[in-house]
Write a protein that holds these residues in place. Sequence first.
Motif, short mmCIF file in Angstrom:
data_model
loop_
_atom_site.label_atom_id
_atom_site.label_comp_id
_atom_site.label_asym_id
_atom_site.label_seq_id
_atom_site.Cartn_x
_atom_site.Cartn_y
_atom_site.Cartn_z
N TYR A 1 0.33 15.33 -6.24
CA TYR A 1 -0.18 14.42 -5.19
C TYR A 1 0.13 12.96 -5.54
O TYR A 1 0.53 12.18 -4.68
N ARG A 2 -0.04 12.61 -6.79
CA ARG A 2 0.26 11.23 -7.21
C ARG A 2 1.75 10.92 -7.04
O ARG A 2 2.11 9.81 -6.62
N GLN A 3 2.59 11.88 -7.35
CA GLN A 3 4.04 11.67 -7.18
C GLN A 3 4.38 11.49 -5.71
O GLN A 3 5.20 10.64 -5.35
N VAL A 4 3.76 12.26 -4.84
CA VAL A 4 3.99 12.11 -3.41
C VAL A 4 3.56 10.71 -2.96
O VAL A 4 4.27 10.05 -2.21
N LEU A 5 2.42 10.24 -3.44
CA LEU A 5 1.96 8.89 -3.09
C LEU A 5 2.95 7.83 -3.55
O LEU A 5 3.15 6.82 -2.87
N THR A 6 3.58 8.06 -4.69
CA THR A 6 4.57 7.12 -5.20
C THR A 6 5.85 7.15 -4.38
O THR A 6 6.43 6.11 -4.08
N ASP A 7 6.28 8.36 -4.00
CA ASP A 7 7.58 8.53 -3.33
C ASP A 7 7.54 8.33 -1.82
O ASP A 7 8.55 7.96 -1.23
N ALA A 8 6.42 8.61 -1.20
CA ALA A 8 6.34 8.58 0.27
C ALA A 8 6.18 7.15 0.79
O ALA A 8 5.56 6.32 0.13
N PRO A 9 6.71 6.89 1.97
CA PRO A 9 6.43 5.59 2.61
C PRO A 9 4.91 5.43 2.78
O PRO A 9 4.18 6.40 3.02
#
Length: 127
Positions: A51-59
């Motif tokens: 989830y943290r990686q998605v927050l980093t990668d997503a607009p």
Amino acid sequence: MRKGIYFTAIILTAVFFLALAQPARDGLSDQLKRADTCLADQKYAQAESIYRQVLTDAPADSNEAFAAQRQLVRLYILCGDQAAGDLELAQLTGRFSTRADLPWAIWQIGQTYSSVEEYERAEQVHR
């Protein structure tokens, strides 16, 4: 004539970059599914990391970022870490305050509190 060529070049460049961006978005959806599976399997550390990686990668304003932020709140509730859950809830309501589906996310979070028998906290969230 030249304006038409420049305009066409700009359009083609934009289409090319949008096509490149789509697989990254698809990858984020796959990551969210994987994280949701980890969450369901009570693999909380692994789910949190994804989830943290998605927050980093997503607009910042994307559906993927919204889902990851919402799921982080739920993860911390399920782990029993209310302080972290409260912090993530504040992030969710602050960062995504204009989203039409925010009330649904908050309802879902309240339901998660109910599922771990934190009924008073569920009532507070539902207000």
